[in-house]
Design an enzyme around this catalytic site. Structure first.
Site, PDB file in Angstrom:
ATOM      1  N   ARG A 225       0.813  -1.346   0.014  1.00 20.45           N
ATOM      2  CA  ARG A 225       0.050  -0.090   0.037  1.00 20.45           C
ATOM      3  C   ARG A 225       0.793   1.437  -0.048  1.00 20.45           C
ATOM      4  NH1 ARG A 225      -3.345  -2.919  -1.395  1.00 20.45           N
ATOM      5  NH2 ARG A 225      -5.124  -3.454  -0.616  1.00 20.45           N
ATOM      6  N   HIS A 273      -0.640   0.143  -9.885  1.00 21.45           N
ATOM      7  CA  HIS A 273      -1.595  -0.642  -8.936  1.00 21.45           C
ATOM      8  C   HIS A 273      -1.987  -1.973  -9.686  1.00 21.45           C
ATOM      9  CE1 HIS A 273      -3.632  -1.258  -4.991  1.00 21.45           C
ATOM     10  NE2 HIS A 273      -3.804  -2.169  -5.281  1.00 21.45           N
TER      11      HIS A 273
HETATM   12  N1  LIG Z   1      -0.371  -4.185  -5.433  1.00 22.52           N
HETATM   13  C1  LIG Z   1      -1.233  -5.168  -5.438  1.00 22.52           C
HETATM   14  O1  LIG Z   1      -1.547  -5.328  -6.517  1.00 22.52           O
HETATM   15  C2  LIG Z   1      -1.743  -6.178  -4.294  1.00 22.52           C
HETATM   16  C3  LIG Z   1      -2.314  -7.078  -4.271  1.00 22.52           C
HETATM   17  C4  LIG Z   1      -2.839  -8.049  -3.386  1.00 22.52           C
HETATM   18  C5  LIG Z   1      -2.203  -7.562  -1.923  1.00 22.52           C
HETATM   19  N2  LIG Z   1      -1.685  -6.502  -2.032  1.00 22.52           N
HETATM   20  C6  LIG Z   1      -1.234  -6.225  -0.694  1.00 22.52           C
HETATM   21  O2  LIG Z   1      -0.470  -7.197  -0.101  1.00 22.52           O
HETATM   22  C7  LIG Z   1      -0.734  -7.253   1.354  1.00 22.52           C
HETATM   23  C8  LIG Z   1      -0.274  -8.437   2.077  1.00 22.52           C
HETATM   24  O3  LIG Z   1      -1.148  -9.635   1.667  1.00 22.52           O
HETATM   25  P1  LIG Z   1      -1.170 -10.847   2.324  1.00 22.52           P
HETATM   26  O4  LIG Z   1      -2.159 -11.577   1.465  1.00 22.52           O
HETATM   27  O5  LIG Z   1       0.286 -11.467   2.119  1.00 22.52           O
HETATM   28  O6  LIG Z   1      -1.577 -10.644   3.814  1.00 22.52           O
HETATM   29  P2  LIG Z   1      -1.238 -11.556   4.871  1.00 22.52           P
HETATM   30  O7  LIG Z   1      -1.471 -12.955   4.768  1.00 22.52           O
HETATM   31  O8  LIG Z   1      -2.147 -11.160   5.915  1.00 22.52           O
HETATM   32  O9  LIG Z   1       0.261 -11.410   5.551  1.00 22.52           O
HETATM   33  C9  LIG Z   1       0.596 -10.278   6.322  1.00 22.52           C
HETATM   34  C10 LIG Z   1       1.960 -10.364   6.729  1.00 22.52           C
HETATM   35  O10 LIG Z   1       2.420  -9.275   7.355  1.00 22.52           O
HETATM   36  C11 LIG Z   1       2.879  -9.454   8.558  1.00 22.52           C
HETATM   37  N3  LIG Z   1       2.545  -8.362   9.325  1.00 22.52           N
HETATM   38  C12 LIG Z   1       1.305  -7.715   9.585  1.00 22.52           C
HETATM   39  N4  LIG Z   1       1.589  -6.948  10.730  1.00 22.52           N
HETATM   40  C13 LIG Z   1       2.775  -6.790  11.198  1.00 22.52           C
HETATM   41  C14 LIG Z   1       3.605  -5.843  12.049  1.00 22.52           C
HETATM   42  N5  LIG Z   1       2.938  -4.815  12.787  1.00 22.52           N
HETATM   43  N6  LIG Z   1       5.027  -6.479  12.153  1.00 22.52           N
HETATM   44  C15 LIG Z   1       5.290  -7.128  11.303  1.00 22.52           C
HETATM   45  N7  LIG Z   1       4.801  -8.019  10.397  1.00 22.52           N
HETATM   46  C16 LIG Z   1       3.614  -7.594  10.263  1.00 22.52           C
HETATM   47  C17 LIG Z   1       2.095 -10.728   9.203  1.00 22.52           C
HETATM   48  O11 LIG Z   1       2.806 -11.334  10.004  1.00 22.52           O
HETATM   49  P3  LIG Z   1       2.257 -12.828  10.866  1.00 22.52           P
HETATM   50  O12 LIG Z   1       2.512 -13.710   9.711  1.00 22.52           O
HETATM   51  O13 LIG Z   1       3.021 -12.775  12.021  1.00 22.52           O
HETATM   52  O14 LIG Z   1       1.042 -12.573  11.115  1.00 22.52           O
HETATM   53  C18 LIG Z   1       2.111 -11.499   7.779  1.00 22.52           C
HETATM   54  O15 LIG Z   1       3.334 -12.157   7.721  1.00 22.52           O
HETATM   55  C19 LIG Z   1      -2.199  -7.045   1.398  1.00 22.52           C
HETATM   56  O16 LIG Z   1      -2.605  -6.384   2.643  1.00 22.52           O
HETATM   57  C20 LIG Z   1      -2.344  -5.648   0.519  1.00 22.52           C
HETATM   58  O17 LIG Z   1      -2.404  -4.558   0.873  1.00 22.52           O
HETATM   59  C21 LIG Z   1      -1.305  -5.552  -3.009  1.00 22.52           C
END
Ligand SMILES: NC(=O)c1ccc[n+]([C@@H]2O[C@H](COP(=O)([O-])OP(=O)(O)OC[C@H]3O[C@@H](n4cnc5c(N)ncnc54)[C@H](OP(=O)(O)O)[C@@H]3O)[C@@H](O)[C@H]2O)c1
Length: 310
Positions: A225, A273
Site C-alpha cells: 500500500r 496498482h
Molecule cells: N499491489 C497489489 O496489486 C496488491 C495485490 C494484493 C495484495 N496487496 C497487498 O499485499 C498485502 C499483503 O497480503 P497478504 O495476503 O500476504 O497478507 P497476509 O497473509 O495477511 O500477510 C501479512 C504479513 O504481514 C505481517 N505483518 C502484519 N503486521 C505486521 C507488523 N505489525 N509487524 C510485522 N509483520 C507484520 C504478518 O505477520 P504474521 O504472519 O506474523 O501475522 C504476515 O506475515 C495486502 O494487505 C495488500 O495490501 C497488494
C-alpha cells in the site's frame, strides 16, 4: 441466496457471471442502481465501500473482500457488528504477485535498468556480474503473498529473509520478527520488498530511519500500500544516493496525481496498482468455499481480525 456487489474497481459483469455459475438461481445486484430491498441480501462482495453503507444491509452473513488487503473495508468505522469480514486468498492473486516480485528482483539484480538505458543510447558496455547467492533479498511481510514470493525468489538462488509479526519457519528463508527484528533484517537487505497489510502498526514503515538502516545502494519494491511509504523520506533517500532505485505499484492517492514527483523521477518506476489483480474466474472458488462454510454454520477461512487490522 442474494449477493450485493459494491466496487468501483472491479468488473461487475464478470463477477455476476462467475457467481451465478457457482450459485445458479442466486440473486446478484450491483450497488447502487440495482439494490432494492436491503434486508434481502445475504452476502456483500466489496472493495472500498463508503463508510456506513454496509450497516444499512441488516441481514448480511458475510462481507467478502475483492482484494487481499482489507484496509479499504476496515476504514469503515461503522461496519455491522458480528458479520465476518473475509479477505481474498487466491491462487491467481498469489501467483500474479510472485511474478511481479520475481520480475523486479531480477531487474535490479541484473541491473537491467542501467543496461536498457545504455543500449537505447547505442552504448555497448558490460558491468561485472555478481553471484546471485550473495544478493540479499528481504520481504517485509511473510503472509500468503510474501511467503510465496520469498520461496520463489529463494528457489532462484538468492539469499532471502523475511520480517513478520510472529516468528516463521520456512525452509530456505531467514526469519526476523517483531520490533527487535526489524533493524537487523533491514541491515542485511539489499533488495527490499514491501508486502505488509496496511495497519496502524505498519503505516509509514518505510521512513527516514528504516531507509537509513538499509545498506547503501539498496533497491525497494513496494507492492503493498502507498501509505507504507513516507514519500518525502524515500525521495530524499533516492536523491541523496543511499537508495539506488524504487519500483512503486501503490500510492497514497490513486491514480497517482499528475504532478507527483514519482512520475518523472529518474530512479523511480511507477506501475498502476497492477502487481496482482483479482481474476474473478479463479477468486470465485474461494468465495464459493467461504459461502458454503458460512451456510453450513462454520467459520469462514481467512476471517479478518478487526483488532489486528488484517
Ligand atoms: N499491489 C497489489 O496489486 C496488491 C495485490 C494484493 C495484495 N496487496 C497487498 O499485499 C498485502 C499483503 O497480503 P497478504 O495476503 O500476504 O497478507 P497476509 O497473509 O495477511 O500477510 C501479512 C504479513 O504481514 C505481517 N505483518 C502484519 N503486521 C505486521 C507488523 N505489525 N509487524 C510485522 N509483520 C507484520 C504478518 O505477520 P504474521 O504472519 O506474523 O501475522 C504476515 O506475515 C495486502 O494487505 C495488500 O495490501 C497488494
Amino acid at each position: 441466496m442474494k449477493f450485493m456487489f459494491l466496487s468501483a474497481a472491479d468488473k461487475a459483469e464478470a463477477w455476476r457471471e462467475a457467481i451465478l455459475a457457482k450459485f445458479p438461481g442466486a440473486g446478484f445486484d450491483i450497488w447502487p442502481d440495482e439494490i432494492a430491498d436491503k434486508a434481502s441480501y445475504d452476502y456483500a462482495i466489496v472493495w472500498r465501500p463508503p463508510v456506513g453503507e454496509l450497516k444499512t444491509f441488516p441481514n448480511l452473513k458475510g462481507i467478502l473482500s475483492l482484494g487481499a488487503g482489507v484496509d479499504g473495508i476496515l476504514s469503515d468505522t461503522e461496519l455491522p457488528e458480528g458479520v465476518p469480514v473475509v479477505r481474498l486468498v487466491d491462487r491467481c492473486l498469489t501467483e500474479g504477485m510472485s511474478e511481479y516480485v520475481l520480475y523486479w528482483v531480477i531487474h535490479y539484480h541484473r541491473r537491467m535498468g542501467v543496461y536498457l538505458n545504455w543500449t537505447r543510447n547505442g552504448t555497448w558496455k558490460q558491468m561485472r556480474q555478481t553471484d546471485t547467492r550473495d544478493k540479499k533479498v528481504g520481504f517485509l511481510g511473510l503472509g500468503e503473498l510474501g511467503s510465496d514470493a520469498a520461496r520463489k525468489v529463494a528457489a532462484l538462488g538468492f539469499d532471502v529473509a523475511g520480517w513478520s509479526r510472529t516468528e516463521k519457519h520456512i525452509d530456505g528463508i531467514t526469519s526476523f520478527h517483531g520490533k527487535d527484528g526489524l533493524v537487523p533484517f533491514l541491515n542485511r537487505t539489499e533488495i527490499l520488498i514491501v508486502l505488509l497489510p496496511l495497519t496502524e502498526a505498519t503505516r509509514g514503515i518505510v521512513n527516514k530511519e528504516t531507509l537509513a538502516a538499509l545498506p547503501e545502494g539498496a533497491d525497494i519494491i513496494n507492492c503493498a500500500r502507498g501509505a507504507h511509504v513516507v514519500d518525502e523520506d524515500l525521495l530524499a533517500a533516492l536523491d541523496g544516493g543511499h537508495i539506488n532505485a524504487a519500483t512503486l505499484d501503490v500510492f497514497h492517492s490513486e491514480p497517482l496525481p499528475a504532478d507527483h514527483p514519482y512520475w518523472t523521477h529518474p530512479k523511480v518506476t511507477v506501475t498502476p496498482h497492477m502487481a496482482s489483480l483479482t481474476v474473478p474466474s479463479s477468486a470465485v472458488e474461494w468465495m464459493e468455499e467461504n459461502v458454503r462454510l458460512i451456510e453450513a454454520g462454520k467459520a469462514p477461512l481467512n476471517t479478518v481480525d478487526v483488532k489486528k487490522g488484517y
